[in-house]
Design a protein around this motif. Structure first.
Motif, PDB file in Angstrom:
ATOM      1  N   TYR A  27      57.016  37.064  33.706  1.00  0.00           N
ATOM      2  CA  TYR A  27      56.183  38.081  34.342  1.00  0.00           C
ATOM      3  C   TYR A  27      54.731  37.931  33.896  1.00  0.00           C
ATOM      4  O   TYR A  27      53.814  37.942  34.712  1.00  0.00           O
ATOM      5  CB  TYR A  27      56.696  39.480  33.997  1.00  0.00           C
ATOM      6  CG  TYR A  27      55.707  40.576  34.325  1.00  0.00           C
ATOM      7  CD1 TYR A  27      55.589  41.051  35.622  1.00  0.00           C
ATOM      8  CD2 TYR A  27      54.870  41.098  33.344  1.00  0.00           C
ATOM      9  CE1 TYR A  27      54.663  42.037  35.938  1.00  0.00           C
ATOM     10  CE2 TYR A  27      53.948  42.081  33.643  1.00  0.00           C
ATOM     11  CZ  TYR A  27      53.845  42.550  34.947  1.00  0.00           C
ATOM     12  OH  TYR A  27      52.918  43.515  35.252  1.00  0.00           O
TER      13      TYR A  27
ATOM     14  N   HIS B  89      51.526  37.138  36.143  1.00  0.00           N
ATOM     15  CA  HIS B  89      50.418  38.097  36.142  1.00  0.00           C
ATOM     16  C   HIS B  89      49.095  37.390  35.829  1.00  0.00           C
ATOM     17  O   HIS B  89      48.062  37.663  36.440  1.00  0.00           O
ATOM     18  CB  HIS B  89      50.694  39.202  35.125  1.00  0.00           C
ATOM     19  CG  HIS B  89      49.909  40.464  35.359  1.00  0.00           C
ATOM     20  ND1 HIS B  89      48.771  40.534  36.125  1.00  0.00           N
ATOM     21  CD2 HIS B  89      50.110  41.727  34.907  1.00  0.00           C
ATOM     22  CE1 HIS B  89      48.309  41.766  36.124  1.00  0.00           C
ATOM     23  NE2 HIS B  89      49.096  42.504  35.393  1.00  0.00           N
TER      24      HIS B  89
ATOM     25  N   THR C 221      47.357  35.892  38.824  1.00  0.00           N
ATOM     26  CA  THR C 221      46.925  36.738  39.941  1.00  0.00           C
ATOM     27  C   THR C 221      45.406  36.711  40.100  1.00  0.00           C
ATOM     28  O   THR C 221      44.669  36.448  39.147  1.00  0.00           O
ATOM     29  CB  THR C 221      47.373  38.201  39.746  1.00  0.00           C
ATOM     30  OG1 THR C 221      46.721  38.733  38.590  1.00  0.00           O
ATOM     31  CG2 THR C 221      48.880  38.327  39.633  1.00  0.00           C
TER      32      THR C 221
ATOM     33  N   ASN D  64      43.620  39.285  40.553  1.00  0.00           N
ATOM     34  CA  ASN D  64      43.093  40.409  39.784  1.00  0.00           C
ATOM     35  C   ASN D  64      42.705  39.970  38.376  1.00  0.00           C
ATOM     36  O   ASN D  64      41.617  40.290  37.887  1.00  0.00           O
ATOM     37  CB  ASN D  64      44.133  41.532  39.730  1.00  0.00           C
ATOM     38  CG  ASN D  64      43.657  42.713  38.928  1.00  0.00           C
ATOM     39  OD1 ASN D  64      42.522  43.143  39.052  1.00  0.00           O
ATOM     40  ND2 ASN D  64      44.538  43.239  38.087  1.00  0.00           N
TER      41      ASN D  64
ATOM     42  N   ARG E 287      42.951  43.245  31.460  1.00  0.00           N
ATOM     43  CA  ARG E 287      43.823  44.401  31.700  1.00  0.00           C
ATOM     44  C   ARG E 287      45.089  43.882  32.380  1.00  0.00           C
ATOM     45  O   ARG E 287      45.013  43.303  33.461  1.00  0.00           O
ATOM     46  CB  ARG E 287      43.133  45.426  32.579  1.00  0.00           C
ATOM     47  CG  ARG E 287      41.976  46.079  31.887  1.00  0.00           C
ATOM     48  CD  ARG E 287      41.289  47.063  32.822  1.00  0.00           C
ATOM     49  NE  ARG E 287      40.473  47.951  32.039  1.00  0.00           N
ATOM     50  CZ  ARG E 287      40.855  49.171  31.656  1.00  0.00           C
ATOM     51  NH1 ARG E 287      42.006  49.642  32.028  1.00  0.00           N
ATOM     52  NH2 ARG E 287      40.060  49.913  30.919  1.00  0.00           N
ATOM     53  N   ILE E 288      46.196  44.087  31.736  1.00  0.00           N
ATOM     54  CA  ILE E 288      47.481  43.586  32.212  1.00  0.00           C
ATOM     55  C   ILE E 288      48.393  44.776  32.492  1.00  0.00           C
ATOM     56  O   ILE E 288      48.565  45.647  31.635  1.00  0.00           O
ATOM     57  CB  ILE E 288      48.147  42.673  31.149  1.00  0.00           C
ATOM     58  CG1 ILE E 288      47.241  41.512  30.763  1.00  0.00           C
ATOM     59  CG2 ILE E 288      49.511  42.188  31.609  1.00  0.00           C
ATOM     60  CD1 ILE E 288      47.015  40.472  31.816  1.00  0.00           C
ATOM     61  N   ALA E 289      48.973  44.799  33.695  1.00  0.00           N
ATOM     62  CA  ALA E 289      49.926  45.859  34.027  1.00  0.00           C
ATOM     63  C   ALA E 289      51.183  45.670  33.181  1.00  0.00           C
ATOM     64  O   ALA E 289      51.649  44.550  32.990  1.00  0.00           O
ATOM     65  CB  ALA E 289      50.274  45.800  35.508  1.00  0.00           C
ATOM     66  N   GLU E 290      51.710  46.786  32.681  1.00  0.00           N
ATOM     67  CA  GLU E 290      52.879  46.719  31.807  1.00  0.00           C
ATOM     68  C   GLU E 290      53.985  47.658  32.292  1.00  0.00           C
ATOM     69  O   GLU E 290      54.249  48.704  31.694  1.00  0.00           O
ATOM     70  CB  GLU E 290      52.487  47.065  30.365  1.00  0.00           C
ATOM     71  CG  GLU E 290      53.580  46.802  29.373  1.00  0.00           C
ATOM     72  CD  GLU E 290      53.162  47.119  27.946  1.00  0.00           C
ATOM     73  OE1 GLU E 290      54.066  47.218  27.102  1.00  0.00           O
ATOM     74  OE2 GLU E 290      51.967  47.279  27.662  1.00  0.00           O
ATOM     75  N   PRO E 291      54.649  47.262  33.389  1.00  0.00           N
ATOM     76  CA  PRO E 291      55.800  48.069  33.815  1.00  0.00           C
ATOM     77  C   PRO E 291      56.937  47.903  32.802  1.00  0.00           C
ATOM     78  O   PRO E 291      56.870  47.035  31.925  1.00  0.00           O
ATOM     79  CB  PRO E 291      56.174  47.452  35.175  1.00  0.00           C
ATOM     80  CG  PRO E 291      55.638  46.065  35.137  1.00  0.00           C
ATOM     81  CD  PRO E 291      54.437  46.099  34.242  1.00  0.00           C
TER      82      PRO E 291
ATOM     83  N   GLN F 174      59.738  44.158  34.963  1.00  0.00           N
ATOM     84  CA  GLN F 174      59.061  42.865  34.811  1.00  0.00           C
ATOM     85  C   GLN F 174      60.018  41.723  35.157  1.00  0.00           C
ATOM     86  O   GLN F 174      59.642  40.779  35.853  1.00  0.00           O
ATOM     87  CB  GLN F 174      58.561  42.684  33.375  1.00  0.00           C
ATOM     88  CG  GLN F 174      57.465  43.611  32.948  1.00  0.00           C
ATOM     89  CD  GLN F 174      57.099  43.401  31.492  1.00  0.00           C
ATOM     90  OE1 GLN F 174      57.203  42.308  30.962  1.00  0.00           O
ATOM     91  NE2 GLN F 174      56.675  44.483  30.837  1.00  0.00           N
TER      92      GLN F 174
END
Length: 188
Positions: free
Chosen positions: A87, A91, A94, A96, A122-126, A131
């Motif tokens: 994941y 990421h 990407t 972004n 800044r990394i999304a952390e679901p 993930q």
């Protein structure tokens, strides 16, 4: 660096958005390998990231197939327990995340992103389960694309072979092209 060493050196040209290409990598001898891994070995599941040049911002997972070290302009990440490495690798690939680095990219001729910039991405952390689902989904989709790309490449190769054979047959007189009308092939 030699091409007859037993250890593979990962360069920016050896990775591309989630893929690593060991077949094209340069090789180094044991002395150079040990020098390059003196701070940290490159392990299976680590993420390698190109940080400089025209190909900066590409990430890939290290496979378990060989012993690797980093070439110039490369860095490695090891995912914490909070992240699925697949994941995190996706990421990092990407737009972004690329744009975050692009803001602080230094140098026009050979752009590079500094370690401090990357640390502040800044990394999304679901949740980790999500993930893993995202990574599974992306692997399935990209696998389908890889199959389609391979089929298209085989078709192109076959068409090029047939084109060459057709030209050869026409040049050697095996087929008669004297009455050929190229206007009949024009669209509409």
């Amino acid at each position: 660096m030699t091409d007859d060493g037993e250890f593979l050196s990962i360069r920016t040209s050896d990775i591309d958005d989630g893929k690593i290409f060991p077949a094209q990598m340069r090789r180094v001898d044991e002395t150079e390998y040990l020098n390059r891994i003196r701070r940290e070995p490159v392990l299976c599941g680590d993420i390698v990231y190109s940080r400089e040049g025209g190909r900066w911002g590409h990430a890939a997972l290290v496979p378990e197939s060989d012993l690797f070290c980093l070439g110039q302009r490369m860095m490695q990440f090891r995912a914490s327990q909070d992240f699925d490495p697949r994941y995190l690798m996706w990421h990092l690939n990407t737009k972004n995340v690329y744009r975050q680095g692009d803001v602080d990219t230094v140098g026009a001729a050979s752009p590079h992103v500094n370690v401090e910039t990357i640390r502040n991405y800044r990394i999304a952390e679901p949740p980790k389960g999500e993930q893993q689902q995202i990574a599974d989904f992306l692997e399935t989709r990209t696998g389908s694309f890889d199959i389609l790309i391979a089929e298209a490449e085989r078709a192109i190769e076959l068409l090029q072979e047939r084109r060459t054979a057709l030209i050869s047959a026409a040049v050697t007189g095996k087929i008669d092209v004297r009455g050929f009308n190229s206007n009949a092939l024009s669209p509409g």
